[in-house]
Design an enzyme around this catalytic site. Structure first.
Site, PDB file in Angstrom:
ATOM      1  N   ARG A  72       8.243  32.553  28.308  1.00 50.76           N
ATOM      2  CA  ARG A  72       6.905  32.813  28.434  1.00 50.76           C
ATOM      3  C   ARG A  72       6.059  31.471  28.119  1.00 50.76           C
ATOM      4  O   ARG A  72       5.196  31.066  28.955  1.00 50.76           O
ATOM      5  CB  ARG A  72       6.672  33.417  26.867  1.00 50.76           C
ATOM      6  CG  ARG A  72       5.400  33.960  26.458  1.00 50.76           C
ATOM      7  CD  ARG A  72       4.620  32.847  25.626  1.00 50.76           C
ATOM      8  NE  ARG A  72       4.968  32.349  24.652  1.00 50.76           N
ATOM      9  CZ  ARG A  72       4.253  31.496  23.635  1.00 50.76           C
ATOM     10  NH1 ARG A  72       2.990  30.951  24.254  1.00 50.76           N
ATOM     11  NH2 ARG A  72       4.981  31.098  22.711  1.00 50.76           N
ATOM     12  N   ASP A  73       6.541  30.619  27.078  1.00 50.78           N
ATOM     13  CA  ASP A  73       5.838  29.347  26.984  1.00 50.78           C
ATOM     14  C   ASP A  73       6.211  28.295  28.006  1.00 50.78           C
ATOM     15  O   ASP A  73       5.281  27.541  28.193  1.00 50.78           O
ATOM     16  CB  ASP A  73       6.323  28.656  25.701  1.00 50.78           C
ATOM     17  CG  ASP A  73       5.285  27.613  24.975  1.00 50.78           C
ATOM     18  OD1 ASP A  73       4.183  27.354  25.467  1.00 50.78           O
ATOM     19  OD2 ASP A  73       5.669  27.053  23.742  1.00 50.78           O
TER      20      ASP A  73
ATOM     21  N   HIS B 160       8.688  24.416  16.053  1.00 52.55           N
ATOM     22  CA  HIS B 160       8.190  24.425  17.391  1.00 52.55           C
ATOM     23  C   HIS B 160       7.930  23.118  18.008  1.00 52.55           C
ATOM     24  O   HIS B 160       6.701  22.824  17.623  1.00 52.55           O
ATOM     25  CB  HIS B 160       7.393  25.786  17.678  1.00 52.55           C
ATOM     26  CG  HIS B 160       6.997  25.864  19.146  1.00 52.55           C
ATOM     27  ND1 HIS B 160       7.404  27.157  19.611  1.00 52.55           N
ATOM     28  CD2 HIS B 160       6.299  25.390  19.980  1.00 52.55           C
ATOM     29  CE1 HIS B 160       6.744  27.291  20.839  1.00 52.55           C
ATOM     30  NE2 HIS B 160       6.285  26.025  21.036  1.00 52.55           N
TER      31      HIS B 160
ATOM     32  N   HIS C 238       6.870  19.998  20.574  1.00 55.80           N
ATOM     33  CA  HIS C 238       6.583  19.710  22.188  1.00 55.80           C
ATOM     34  C   HIS C 238       6.994  18.000  22.188  1.00 55.80           C
ATOM     35  O   HIS C 238       6.856  17.332  21.107  1.00 55.80           O
ATOM     36  CB  HIS C 238       5.069  19.855  22.057  1.00 55.80           C
ATOM     37  CG  HIS C 238       4.833  21.363  22.623  1.00 55.80           C
ATOM     38  ND1 HIS C 238       4.376  21.608  23.814  1.00 55.80           N
ATOM     39  CD2 HIS C 238       5.062  22.477  21.942  1.00 55.80           C
ATOM     40  CE1 HIS C 238       4.299  23.108  23.843  1.00 55.80           C
ATOM     41  NE2 HIS C 238       4.667  23.415  22.558  1.00 55.80           N
TER      42      HIS C 238
ATOM     43  N   CYS D 276       0.531  24.022  26.368  1.00 58.43           N
ATOM     44  CA  CYS D 276      -0.561  25.019  26.044  1.00 58.43           C
ATOM     45  C   CYS D 276      -1.742  25.045  27.200  1.00 58.43           C
ATOM     46  O   CYS D 276      -2.427  23.760  27.182  1.00 58.43           O
ATOM     47  CB  CYS D 276      -1.037  24.846  24.472  1.00 58.43           C
ATOM     48  SG  CYS D 276      -2.095  25.786  24.105  1.00 58.43           S
TER      49      CYS D 276
ATOM     50  N   ASN E 299       7.670  21.550  26.008  1.00 55.69           N
ATOM     51  CA  ASN E 299       8.522  21.992  24.627  1.00 55.69           C
ATOM     52  C   ASN E 299       9.730  20.987  24.666  1.00 55.69           C
ATOM     53  O   ASN E 299      10.322  20.516  25.621  1.00 55.69           O
ATOM     54  CB  ASN E 299       8.845  23.394  24.635  1.00 55.69           C
ATOM     55  CG  ASN E 299       7.829  24.341  24.664  1.00 55.69           C
ATOM     56  OD1 ASN E 299       7.244  25.007  23.586  1.00 55.69           O
ATOM     57  ND2 ASN E 299       7.471  24.955  25.728  1.00 55.69           N
TER      58      ASN E 299
END
Length: 305
Positions: A16-17, A208, A210, A241, A250
């Protein structure tokens, strides 16, 4: 003597990300094959897609097809990001294990990302959480721009705590605190966690990070020192993002796994299988993944040949 956790949970967000910002279109078949490979690595949690309007995230327009085509391995939680009621309906039809809701701690990023103010976002998410729980799904929350915003700069920790309180009041079981643009430093991480751990149970929080400025692993180590045991990551360091200019990938799952294993912290993740899955998606994207583990692995392979 420093006491670190004996084991941690790594939550893989690559499908997903990691893919949401990629220009290269990955076929449904390749996404499914990749997720199935990830399921065989020992990962216990995989975020497989996002049920957002394809107009906003074209790379994940195939969300339903992917979610309903993967092989479900017992013991693995399969999750998806859901922005609203319409997205929830599709996610429930796909029968995923967990629903993730998301918003930002900063007003400007929330407006860019969700097209609503923070206060206007609360009732939308509350409806999603309530229905998902009624359908027997667990619900996770993501909070972006916790450590800094691309539009506002520093974000007041009291604002972060206020939004977090609201999300927990809705009924989420876990909140992932996001360093969306990779501006956090280890001291900041520990200072923020000190305040969070006074209000919320440690086992309800995740991090989370980055790696925009190369500090993701250092920030993770700072969180480990605070007793944190749940971390999001993306294989090979994929990700970014769409609504946060300058945000890079990430923290890489393969780098996380190497670091904590070398420190004697268990993940139950098989490193060689991780690297094979990383090579697979690297080939499909037709670009090199920039995780340290992948660079070392590829350099060693070229030396051997």
């Amino acid at each position: 003597m420093l006491i670190l956790p004996k084991a941690i949970t790594v939550k893989e967000v690559g499908p997903r990300d990691g893919l949401q910002n990629e220009k290269t279109v990955i076929s449904v078949e390749d996404k499914v094959a990749w997720i199935n490979m990830l399921s065989e690595t020992g990962l216990s949690y995989i975020e497989v897609t996002s049920f957002v309007n394809p107009k906003w995230i074209p790379a994940l327009a195939d969300c339903y097809e992917v979610a309903t085509s993967i092989d479900r391995k017992p013991g693995v939680t399969y999750a998806a990001l859901v922005p609203n009621q319409k997205g929830l309906e599709k996610a429930l039809l796909a029968d995923l294990d967990e629903i993730s809701v998301f918003m930002s701690a900063s007003e400007a990023h929330n407006l860019k990302n969700i097209n609503k103010s923070i206060d206007d976002t609360f009732p939308v998410l509350e409806g999603v959480v309530k229905e998902a729980l009624a359908e027997g799904k667990s619900v996770r929350g993501y909070l972006s721009t916790v450590f800094g915003c691309p539009y506002e700069g520093e974000v007041d920790v009291n604002q972060v705590l206020r939004v977090s309180e609201k999300l927990f009041e809705m009924g989420i079981s876990e909140l992932s605190l996001g360093d969306t643009i990779g501006v956090a430093n280890p001291r900041q991480v520990q200072t923020l966690l000190e305040q969070f751990l006074r209000r919320f149970p440690q086992d309800k929080l995740a991090l989370h990070f980055h790696d925009t400025r190369g500090l993701a692993l250092a920030n993770m180590y700072a969180a480990l020192q605070m007793g944190m045991t749940v971390f999001d990551s993306s294989l090979g360091g994929l990700g970014g993002c769409p609504y946060a200019p300058g945000a890079s990938g990430n923290v890489a799952t393969d780098d996380v796994n190497y670091m904590v294993n070398q420190m004697g912290i268990e993940t139950n993740i098989h490193n060689e299988k991780l690297l094979k899955a990383a090579q697979f998606i690297e080939q499909r994207l037709n670009k090199k993944l920039m995780s340290h583990s992948m660079l070392v692995h590829e350099n060693n392979c070229s030396l051997d040949s």
